[in-house]
Design a protein around this motif. Sequence first.
Motif, short mmCIF file in Angstrom:
data_model
loop_
_atom_site.label_atom_id
_atom_site.label_comp_id
_atom_site.label_asym_id
_atom_site.label_seq_id
_atom_site.Cartn_x
_atom_site.Cartn_y
_atom_site.Cartn_z
N LYS A 41 0.83 -1.19 0.00
CA LYS A 41 0.00 0.00 0.00
C LYS A 41 0.88 1.25 0.00
O LYS A 41 2.04 1.20 0.40
N SER A 42 0.32 2.36 -0.41
CA SER A 42 1.03 3.63 -0.28
C SER A 42 1.33 3.86 1.20
O SER A 42 0.45 3.75 2.05
N GLY A 43 2.57 4.13 1.49
CA GLY A 43 3.00 4.28 2.88
C GLY A 43 3.37 2.97 3.54
O GLY A 43 3.85 2.96 4.67
N GLY A 44 3.15 1.85 2.84
CA GLY A 44 3.51 0.54 3.39
C GLY A 44 5.01 0.39 3.51
O GLY A 44 5.78 1.08 2.85
N ARG A 45 5.45 -0.55 4.34
CA ARG A 45 6.87 -0.70 4.65
C ARG A 45 7.40 -2.05 4.16
O ARG A 45 6.74 -3.08 4.28
N LEU A 46 8.61 -2.01 3.65
CA LEU A 46 9.38 -3.20 3.30
C LEU A 46 10.59 -3.25 4.21
O LEU A 46 11.36 -2.27 4.28
N MET A 47 10.79 -4.37 4.92
CA MET A 47 11.91 -4.51 5.84
C MET A 47 12.62 -5.82 5.55
O MET A 47 12.00 -6.89 5.55
N ILE A 48 13.93 -5.73 5.28
CA ILE A 48 14.70 -6.90 4.87
C ILE A 48 15.97 -7.00 5.72
O ILE A 48 16.76 -6.05 5.80
N GLU A 49 16.18 -8.16 6.31
CA GLU A 49 17.44 -8.41 7.02
C GLU A 49 18.58 -8.55 6.02
O GLU A 49 18.40 -9.14 4.94
N ILE A 50 19.75 -8.03 6.37
CA ILE A 50 20.91 -8.09 5.48
C ILE A 50 22.11 -8.68 6.21
O ILE A 50 22.13 -8.75 7.44
N GLY A 51 23.11 -9.07 5.42
CA GLY A 51 24.33 -9.62 5.99
C GLY A 51 25.39 -8.55 6.18
O GLY A 51 25.23 -7.38 5.78
N ALA A 52 26.49 -8.94 6.78
CA ALA A 52 27.59 -8.01 7.03
C ALA A 52 28.11 -7.43 5.73
O ALA A 52 28.32 -8.15 4.74
N GLY A 53 28.30 -6.13 5.71
CA GLY A 53 28.86 -5.47 4.54
C GLY A 53 27.89 -5.24 3.40
O GLY A 53 28.30 -4.79 2.32
N GLN A 54 26.59 -5.50 3.60
CA GLN A 54 25.62 -5.39 2.51
C GLN A 54 24.76 -4.14 2.57
O GLN A 54 23.94 -3.92 1.67
#
Length: 309
Positions: A261-274
């Motif tokens: 949705k507009s204003g919706g959030r995407l959250m992604i875990e990342i690795g070291a150095g990424q």
Amino acid sequence: MRPDTRDPAPTDDAGPATPAPRPDAEWTIGRLIAWTADYLKKRGAESPRLDAEVMLAHVLDFERVQLYTHYEDVVEDAPRAAYRDLVKRRADGAPVAYLVGRKEFFSLRFDVSPAVLIPRPETEYLVLGFVEAAKRLESPRAADVGTGSGCLAVACAKQHATASFAAIDVSPDALAVARGNAERHGVADRIEFVQGDLLAAVADRPPFDLIVSNPPYIPSGDLAGLEPNVRDYEPWLALDGGADGLELIERLAAQAIPLLKSGGRLMIEIGAGQDEAARAILSRHPEYQVLPTVRDLQGHPRVVHAARV
């Protein structure tokens, strides 16, 4: 070799890992923990006493705290034999979570199997991010992409009483584990379990308020060099992030655009150095406003975060 009644853990070619006990000594819970912690420490375990306690509590069907209220109790032959087998397998490199079939995450117990990645404390930052983003939403719809054990979807659903989730995984075995964990914690009625590759399986659904993911992000060339307890036991399907470790993140960022949705959030875990590379991926899409990266208590980047414009 000492008789079975005096031998709580295996020996190796060099002989017993610790001195033999006094002839009149009995294997109490306290002595078993101390002996095993020393044994595992000499074999390179990072948390030998914790490992010893978790395995012994499992064999005795105790909570860990009960070990200390029964510290002087003698452990009988049958449970000690089962414990000795676990200790040997742990010394050979098997993760404790797989040996006992469970792992704590966000103060909740999760069943695990070799079909799923073992939940890690770093992933709790995704739960915290979800709680912050969802606290003003009445009944948020969310997706957990690559759910594995279900730890993210379940922990988030426990924290927000009206949130609903699509928990997605390509592995049917992982989904079975996740479904069991949702039932254990009383949130299965708010989580739909979907087999599919990233967001493709929910492409026809109404837009989500939030999408969270702990995707595979280890570069393919680095897998063989991982610690043996990860490399030899955890599912590579949940680890392999492609040539640069960013392939799944790049695909997920693109797929999420029409599903937020507009204003919706995407959250992604990342690795070291990424962090820099992952933020650059998000920045290539004008549909996103890239937000500050979530960092852990040591200041390490953990979660890249974007809002749908």
